[in-house]
Scaffold this motif. Sequence first.
Motif, short mmCIF file in Angstrom:
data_model
loop_
_atom_site.label_atom_id
_atom_site.label_comp_id
_atom_site.label_asym_id
_atom_site.label_seq_id
_atom_site.Cartn_x
_atom_site.Cartn_y
_atom_site.Cartn_z
N SER A 212 -1.78 4.26 10.11
CA SER A 212 -1.50 2.78 9.79
C SER A 212 -1.99 2.03 11.16
O SER A 212 -2.99 0.96 11.01
N ASP B 249 -5.59 2.48 12.11
CA ASP B 249 -6.37 1.81 11.14
C ASP B 249 -6.61 0.18 11.50
O ASP B 249 -7.55 -0.22 11.40
N ASP B 250 -5.56 -0.04 12.09
CA ASP B 250 -5.32 -1.66 11.98
C ASP B 250 -6.13 -1.98 13.57
O ASP B 250 -6.73 -2.93 13.45
N SER C 278 -11.80 0.73 5.81
CA SER C 278 -10.38 1.33 6.10
C SER C 278 -10.35 2.56 5.34
O SER C 278 -10.44 2.67 4.15
N PHE D 99 -7.54 3.13 4.30
CA PHE D 99 -6.63 2.82 3.21
C PHE D 99 -7.19 1.93 2.05
O PHE D 99 -6.35 1.26 1.16
N GLU E 256 -3.74 0.60 -0.50
CA GLU E 256 -3.17 -0.30 0.71
C GLU E 256 -1.45 0.00 0.47
O GLU E 256 -0.97 -0.21 1.26
N CYS F 112 -0.02 2.67 0.50
CA CYS F 112 0.08 3.82 1.51
C CYS F 112 0.11 3.31 2.99
O CYS F 112 0.71 4.17 3.76
N ARG F 113 -0.03 2.19 3.22
CA ARG F 113 -0.26 1.52 4.58
C ARG F 113 1.50 1.59 4.98
O ARG F 113 2.21 0.98 4.16
N TRP F 114 1.93 2.02 6.26
CA TRP F 114 3.24 1.95 6.79
C TRP F 114 3.70 0.35 6.42
O TRP F 114 4.72 0.11 5.97
N SER F 115 3.05 -0.60 6.89
CA SER F 115 3.54 -1.89 6.87
C SER F 115 3.84 -2.36 5.46
O SER F 115 4.75 -3.14 5.26
#
Length: 487
Positions: A42, A45-46, A61, A63, A67, A69-72
């Motif tokens: 994540s 990717d950011d 991305s 993701f 989305e 699955c993104r940590w945030s």
Amino acid sequence: MVTGELKNRIDALWDTFYSGGISNPLDVIEQITYLMFIHDLSEMDDQKIKGAIMLGVPYTSIFKDKEQCRWSNLRHMPAQEMFNTLSNEVFPFIKNLHDDKESAYSRYMTDAIFKIPTPQKLTSIIDEMDQIYDLGERVDDADIRGDIYEYMLGKLATSGDLGQFRTPRHIIQMMVRMLKPTLDDVVCDPACGTAGFLVETGIYLRQLFEKELLDNEKLEHFNKHMFTGYDVDRTMLRIGAMNMMMHGIENPRIAYKDSLSEQNNESEQYTVVLANPPFKGSIDASTISPDLSKVVKTKKTELLFLALFLRMLRVGGRAAVIVPDGVLFGSSNAHKGIRREILERNRLQAVISMPSGVFKPYAGVSTAILFFTKTGHGGTDKVWFYDMRSDGFSLDDKRQPVQDNDIPDILERFEHLETEESRERTEQSFFVTYDEIKANDFDLSINKYKKVVYEQESLPEPAVILAEIESMENDIQISLSELKRLL
């Protein structure tokens, strides 16, 4: 080095796994590694999104359509939803992340299993990991994630059945800096474990050749062809593959292989070998590759691995490998034979003797590092010896940081070996000629050549010592009399 609050946080995270019924250290490290990998994906990717916006270039991305699955996003879900998403969506996502289904990552992620037992435990674990990351960002360390990972690997407090154990990161870094790999090298560790030697080589090269790695051809070599590691422990291979990917090496060649058997027929494939091979006991003679038996007739793994390194290196290839002290002075024909092979037919540059506490608390064995180049026709005229007395940490089981540290001195002296010519045998480092080593049955123990200076100690005359004893005796008698009076 992980200390203080950060250490306490990681220990608390570890305890959370144990209280949840996951008690195998390798399972704990695997589960934490999966979560670290998801977090770092994540973050990576950011950064790429921000970079693309700044440069005005397109970026898709990883993701996209995932989305959740993104940590945030994941870490703010309710406990049950987070648990279901991780188990049913995130793990399948990371298993199929790599396009190359034959890559090390794809091979060792196919059987990755989500083992955290309950949503409540998962919430506690995610909260603790976020605190660790927040705390890590406040620590002034260029590779705090590497330190955290190293500390977790240190939880593997016992060596394996073959006598393998984790090599301290600062020892690996020293070996890499002395060997000086370049972007043209092809690097192998035939007993790679968690891939510590390969990871540190990658970090060293990225720091030294940052601009050169902008070249697509060099970057592709770095990501796909430069690094190879073998091991016989599939769990270690999975951790090793993820360890390398988390350090920016996209597709390392990490594979299951018994390096000493006929299964490994590689010859003259590599320009650099960095390794701390297992050296416990012996193996079944029937499984040993005949090519190795021709070089050294033995069942001892520490000797067979040296023969393997010579076979796997190209002419001109260099090795930095850790061996037990017995390799240096063993009197068997096999011990003498492999030392003769390295000295007579190739070029041995240096022997660094390390104190026995370097591998504590895992093992108390005395070891040394051999630096040699494969020539096939000799070239050893003299060998540099160094007596390492301290590596910057206490030599007990606690391994606390101490002020004494020979590693900077080793690096400086190795960089300027021409100044070592005048060093006396009474000093910490010195040269020994090939002829002298040969005359001593190719013995590579530093104690064979080191000269000890005995200082004459001046003692008081016997009459003076006797008078001191009598005075002490009188004091004791007076004290006893006073004690009796008080009773």
